[in-house]
Every structure is written in C-alpha cells, then in structure tokens.
Design a protein around this motif. Structure first.
Motif, PDB file in Angstrom:
ATOM      1  N   ASP A  83      -6.212  47.903 -17.903  1.00 52.75           N
ATOM      2  CA  ASP A  83      -6.938  47.951 -16.643  1.00 52.75           C
ATOM      3  C   ASP A  83      -6.039  47.657 -15.447  1.00 52.75           C
ATOM      4  O   ASP A  83      -6.282  48.159 -14.343  1.00 52.75           O
ATOM      5  N   ASP A  84      -5.029  46.837 -15.635  1.00 55.69           N
ATOM      6  CA  ASP A  84      -4.117  46.503 -14.549  1.00 55.69           C
ATOM      7  C   ASP A  84      -2.782  47.217 -14.666  1.00 55.69           C
ATOM      8  O   ASP A  84      -1.831  46.885 -13.954  1.00 55.69           O
ATOM      9  N   ALA A  85      -2.704  48.182 -15.577  1.00 50.43           N
ATOM     10  CA  ALA A  85      -1.470  48.943 -15.727  1.00 50.43           C
ATOM     11  C   ALA A  85      -1.144  49.664 -14.423  1.00 50.43           C
ATOM     12  O   ALA A  85      -2.001  50.311 -13.824  1.00 50.43           O
ATOM     13  N   GLY A  86       0.076  49.509 -13.975  1.00 52.04           N
ATOM     14  CA  GLY A  86       0.484  50.163 -12.737  1.00 52.04           C
ATOM     15  C   GLY A  86       0.259  49.339 -11.497  1.00 52.04           C
ATOM     16  O   GLY A  86       0.781  49.668 -10.427  1.00 52.04           O
ATOM     17  N   SER A  87      -0.529  48.266 -11.589  1.00 51.89           N
ATOM     18  CA  SER A  87      -0.726  47.394 -10.425  1.00 51.89           C
ATOM     19  C   SER A  87       0.375  46.340 -10.384  1.00 51.89           C
ATOM     20  O   SER A  87       1.051  46.075 -11.377  1.00 51.89           O
ATOM     21  N   ILE A  88       0.546  45.731  -9.235  1.00 48.60           N
ATOM     22  CA  ILE A  88       1.658  44.804  -9.008  1.00 48.60           C
ATOM     23  C   ILE A  88       1.116  43.409  -8.744  1.00 48.60           C
ATOM     24  O   ILE A  88       0.354  43.204  -7.797  1.00 48.60           O
ATOM     25  N   ASP A  89       1.506  42.455  -9.583  1.00 53.20           N
ATOM     26  CA  ASP A  89       1.119  41.060  -9.406  1.00 53.20           C
ATOM     27  C   ASP A  89       2.067  40.427  -8.398  1.00 53.20           C
ATOM     28  O   ASP A  89       3.275  40.349  -8.633  1.00 53.20           O
ATOM     29  N   ILE A  90       1.524  39.961  -7.268  1.00 50.73           N
ATOM     30  CA  ILE A  90       2.375  39.416  -6.207  1.00 50.73           C
ATOM     31  C   ILE A  90       2.501  37.896  -6.275  1.00 50.73           C
ATOM     32  O   ILE A  90       3.197  37.289  -5.453  1.00 50.73           O
ATOM     33  N   ASP A  91       1.856  37.261  -7.254  1.00 51.42           N
ATOM     34  CA  ASP A  91       1.831  35.801  -7.278  1.00 51.42           C
ATOM     35  C   ASP A  91       3.186  35.178  -7.580  1.00 51.42           C
ATOM     36  O   ASP A  91       3.413  34.004  -7.298  1.00 51.42           O
ATOM     37  N   GLY A  92       4.094  35.958  -8.150  1.00 50.22           N
ATOM     38  CA  GLY A  92       5.420  35.436  -8.460  1.00 50.22           C
ATOM     39  C   GLY A  92       6.413  35.515  -7.309  1.00 50.22           C
ATOM     40  O   GLY A  92       7.566  35.088  -7.450  1.00 50.22           O
ATOM     41  N   VAL A  93       5.970  36.031  -6.171  1.00 51.89           N
ATOM     42  CA  VAL A  93       6.870  36.130  -5.020  1.00 51.89           C
ATOM     43  C   VAL A  93       7.304  34.729  -4.587  1.00 51.89           C
ATOM     44  O   VAL A  93       6.475  33.819  -4.449  1.00 51.89           O
ATOM     45  N   ASP A  94       8.604  34.551  -4.409  1.00 50.28           N
ATOM     46  CA  ASP A  94       9.147  33.252  -3.982  1.00 50.28           C
ATOM     47  C   ASP A  94       9.004  33.138  -2.472  1.00 50.28           C
ATOM     48  O   ASP A  94       9.722  33.792  -1.709  1.00 50.28           O
TER      49      ASP A  94
END
Length: 271
Positions: free
Chosen positions: A132-143
C-alpha cells in the motif's frame, strides 16, 4: 459553543437508544479562519471507523459489529467524536429487529446531524500492507532541527519551483490536541501531489508545528491542504490523515483537489 460539548465532563452512560446525543458542529467556524468560503477548494470525506458497536436483537440477545461511516466534506456540519461514542453506546441496551434496522437508524441519524447523506456499512477496511505504501516516501528520517510546536506555521513550508515532480510523502509525526480537553490526537499523514518539489525538511518542520495546536481532526487536515496549496501551488494535491483510535473510534479525514479519486480505504497498524 464548546461549553455545551460532552467533552471534558462527566456524562451519564446512556441506557437506551438516543439520537439526541449526537452533537454536530458547524464546519464554517473552522473554515472561516482558513479563508475558505462557500465554494470549497477541495473534495473529500471523513471516514469514521467504529470498533465497539452492539445492540440487542428482538429476543434480547446481544449482537456486536464493527462499522464504517463516510461523512462528505461538503456537509455543513461535522460530528463531535465523544458524542458519537455516547450515541453508539446508546444502542447497547436497546432491542432492534435486525442488523439492517440498526444500520438504517445510524445512517438516518448521522445524515441528519451532518446535514448530508452519510454512508454506513458494517465492517472495516482492510489493514494496510507493505504494497500500500510502495513508491511513497517516508520523511520521518530526515535529519532536521525543530523548535516550533505551538501552532501551525505555514511560513516554514518551502518548495523548489524549478523541480516539477509527482510523488507521495508520508509521516507519522502529526500530533495535535483536542480543542476542549487538551488530550493528544495522533495521526499518520499521506500527501500526494504533482507540482514544485516540496522540501521534505521544511514539510516535517511544518507538520511538527501542529504538536501543541488545539484543533479538530478535520480542521487540521483542511489546514494542511490549504497551506500547501497556498505556499507551493501544486497542480493537484491529496491529503489524508489516519488518526489513532480513541473510545472505540478513529477518524480518517481526506481532502483533495476536486476530481481526484479517493485513496484506497485502509487501516494503519496504529489503528
């Protein structure tokens, strides 16, 4: 208006079916502060997922179910969540002919409270899978360093007009507070768009700026939509929040550029 809400005060447990427990709230109150007029800049809905629904059958035997309610964003009123919980609890000690009768009662009552047709179905959407989230970008790891938490800060948003993209960004760091009790509301957010590339660090700072904001779920999602449209001017935009459960209910507001299809109905692991 909030002084009349059942939030934040002791309320007698309902012993019999009572549609008057529903407490509708005019959407105009929140939309006026965002500069949204009668012509809405978005389509959308509020998908409620109910995990604790029960009633008595015609012979007095309890029945249980789960349910999904779809309230159109164009409805003039939203429904306050604790009042919805109390209303559903009022079914617990009341006899109904069958499940179809219960479903029809809920649909009629919610439609009356919202001022528009509310779709009611028994059952819940499937749990989201890896695909379901394939291709989406998780931004929570941005420093990124963050120091703004008190109120939504659209001035933090930034975009690159030289880079035109189509992408879906997601974050689990959206948090706001109930405008009456101050209790925290947690959500995962999915932002799909085509337009100037959204700066991911800037977006994360902006989302975290809601952390101490007092606002209803639906109003927070509408603010994210309006702010992104104003600051980045995408060709199209879709914003969906999946809030965690409270009192046997969770809510999933979705707002999008008119004409876009709704995202697939899914439940997150935190729901």
């Amino acid at each position: 208006m909030t002084t009349e809400l059942p939030l934040g005060r002791e309320v007698a447990y309902p012993r019999a079916y009572d549609a008057s427990l529903l407490f509708p709230i005019a959407r105009d109150a929140g939309r006026d502060t965002l500069g949204i007029g009668a012509a809405l800049p978005f389509d959308g809905h509020d998908r409620w997922q109910a995990y604790e629904l029960s009633w008595l059958d015609a012979r007095g035997k309890p029945a249980v179910a789960t349910a999904t309610f779809l309230v159109p964003a164009a409805s003039p009123r939203l429904i306050e969540s604790k009042s919805l919980k109390l209303y559903l609890n009022s079914f617990n000690g009341t006899r109904f002919a069958d499940a179809a009768d219960v479903r029809a009662r809920i649909a009629a009552d919610l439609s009356g409270a919202a001022g528009a047709t509310v779709a009611v179905d028994f059952g819940l959407p499937p749990m989201a899978g890896v695909d379901d989230d394939a291709g989406s970008i998780d931004i929570d790891g941005v420093d990124v360093a963050i120091d703004a938490y008190d109120h939504p800060a659209p001035e933090l948003l930034a975009c690159d007009p030289a880079a035109e993209v189509e992408e879906t960004l997601r974050s689990q760091l959206l948090k706001s507070n109930c405008p009456v009790t101050g209790q925290p509301d947690w959500a995962s957010l999915r932002i799909a768009y085509r337009g100037p590339r959204i700066d991911r660090a800037a977006l994360l700072r902006y989302l975290v700026s809601f952390r101490e904001h007092a606002g209803f779920h639906e109003q927070c999602v509408e603010q994210v939509f309006v702010d992104l449209m104003a600051q980045c001017r995408p060709e199209w935009l879709s914003v969906e929040a999946r809030y965690t459960r409270r009192g046997g209910l969770d809510i999933n507001p979705w707002r999008a550029t008119p004409g876009l299809p709704p995202p697939a109905a899914r439940r997150d692991v935190r729901q």
